[in-house]
Design a protein around this motif. Structure first.
Motif, short mmCIF file in Angstrom:
data_model
loop_
_atom_site.label_atom_id
_atom_site.label_comp_id
_atom_site.label_asym_id
_atom_site.label_seq_id
_atom_site.Cartn_x
_atom_site.Cartn_y
_atom_site.Cartn_z
N THR A 10 0.84 -1.20 0.00
CA THR A 10 0.00 0.00 0.00
C THR A 10 0.87 1.25 0.00
O THR A 10 0.53 2.26 -0.63
N LEU A 11 2.02 1.20 0.68
CA LEU A 11 2.91 2.34 0.71
C LEU A 11 3.48 2.62 -0.68
O LEU A 11 3.48 3.77 -1.16
N VAL A 12 3.95 1.58 -1.35
CA VAL A 12 4.52 1.75 -2.69
C VAL A 12 3.46 2.27 -3.66
O VAL A 12 3.73 3.20 -4.45
N LYS A 13 2.27 1.70 -3.61
CA LYS A 13 1.18 2.13 -4.50
C LYS A 13 0.85 3.60 -4.30
O LYS A 13 0.73 4.37 -5.27
N THR A 14 0.69 4.01 -3.05
CA THR A 14 0.27 5.39 -2.80
C THR A 14 1.40 6.39 -3.05
O THR A 14 1.14 7.52 -3.46
N ILE A 15 2.64 6.00 -2.80
CA ILE A 15 3.76 6.88 -3.17
C ILE A 15 3.74 7.12 -4.67
O ILE A 15 3.90 8.26 -5.14
N ASP A 16 3.52 6.07 -5.44
CA ASP A 16 3.51 6.20 -6.90
C ASP A 16 2.41 7.12 -7.39
O ASP A 16 2.65 8.02 -8.22
N ILE A 17 1.18 6.94 -6.89
CA ILE A 17 0.08 7.74 -7.43
C ILE A 17 0.15 9.19 -6.95
O ILE A 17 -0.21 10.11 -7.69
N LEU A 18 0.65 9.42 -5.72
CA LEU A 18 0.79 10.80 -5.25
C LEU A 18 1.93 11.51 -5.99
O LEU A 18 1.83 12.70 -6.30
N THR A 19 3.00 10.77 -6.26
CA THR A 19 4.12 11.36 -7.00
C THR A 19 3.69 11.77 -8.40
O THR A 19 4.02 12.87 -8.87
N GLU A 20 2.94 10.90 -9.06
CA GLU A 20 2.46 11.23 -10.40
C GLU A 20 1.49 12.41 -10.36
O GLU A 20 1.54 13.31 -11.22
#
Length: 301
Positions: A106-116
């Motif tokens: 969940t951390l990796v997923k949300t880092i990715d979508i917030l970064t984008e």
């Protein structure tokens, strides 16, 4: 007498619908709760943004992935107004209930979508419901998250979060007392993750958000009582510290209501009457601590 340096800020959890999805166990979704979650992501966000614009305040907004992907236009208003956007899980899932791999996913997923979405990597994380995992700090450090806003070793002084490998033996009445009459063993491993302390008594949800399914949800507390309590906390800190942080945690579906908005406006104006006050994001608080411009306090020794 040393000059005061007081960093004050709002952390806004835009749980929206995600919180009500996560806390619905079996059966059908509670459509009333989901509806007020929609209010939070839309009208509540709109009203808080207007208040912060009026007062020239930049805040830290913690946006679950579900909220970001469900209400992208509303979340873009936060981003485009120059506020910080940080991590808050995907569907407001509780880190305490996740395995190490689930939490990391969940951390990796949300880092990715917030970064984008934001164009920059998020700097901070706050655990949904502040239900923390023993793996949480290590994973934040591994993935380059600079600060956390979930633990409560202190209240108005930042500190470097320890690895949560404290050894605690629970009381088990089935066993001989000699097996559980032992002290807690504190973690000896420091991390680079700055903790901006969490604080239930500076959170709008318990006093103002009624929910028949939760025994601790009051919902009808007089905002003047809460305002007086928060002012008393600030006043004590101002009298006893030369430097401190004052991080308040709020939710758009709660503080987006008119009577609570008015409380916040009164509180902001009152705090601004003190010398040495600066409104800033939690990321700014963490950076000032790293730079040594705030007190470094040892805790849990």
């Amino acid at each position: 007498m040393a000059p005061k340096r007081v960093l004050v800020g709002y952390g806004i959890d835009v749980d929206a619908v995600s919180n009500h999805i996560n806390t619905t166990v079996g059966g059908k979704p509670n459509l009333t709760n989901i509806s007020r979650g929609v209010f939070g992501a839309t009208r509540g966000v709109e009203r808080l943004l207007a208040l912060f614009s009026k007062k020239n305040i930049k805040c830290s907004w913690y946006v679950p992935g579900h909220t970001l992907e469900t209400f992208p236009k509303d979340m873009a208003k936060i981003r485009d107004a120059g506020h910080e956007i940080g991590l808050h899980g995907y569907t407001h899932e509780f880190p305490s209930d996740l395995t190490h791999d689930q939490l990391e996913a969940t951390l990796v997923k949300t880092i990715d979508i917030l970064t984008e979405f934001c164009g920059t990597k998020p700097k901070g994380f706050t655990a949904p419901a502040w239900k923390n995992s023993p793996d949480q700090i290590a994973l934040l450090e591994k993935h380059g998250i600079l600060y956390d806003h979930s633990f409560m070793h202190d209240d108005f002084q930042p500190y470097y979060a320890p690895h949560a490998d404290d050894v605690v033996v629970l009381t088990d009445y089935k066993n001989d007392p000699s097996t559980w009459m032992v002290p807690m063993q504190h973690s000896k491993i420091s991390t680079s993750v700055v903790e901006i302390p969490a604080n239930w008594t500076l959170d709008d949800w318990p006093p103002f958000q009624w929910d028949g399914g939760r025994p601790n949800a009051h919902g009808y507390v007089d905002p003047y009582s809460v305002e007086r309590q928060w002012k008393d906390m600030f006043s004590w800190c101002y009298e006893n510290y030369d430097t401190f942080v004052f991080p308040m945690s709020i939710h758009p579906q709660v503080s987006g209501r008119p009577h609570i908005l008015m409380m916040h406006e009164r509180l902001i104006d009152w705090i601004n009457g003190h010398e040495g006050v600066e409104w800033c994001t939690f990321a700014d608080m963490a950076e000032e601590f790293r730079e040594g411009r705030l007190e470094r306090v040892e805790v849990a020794s």
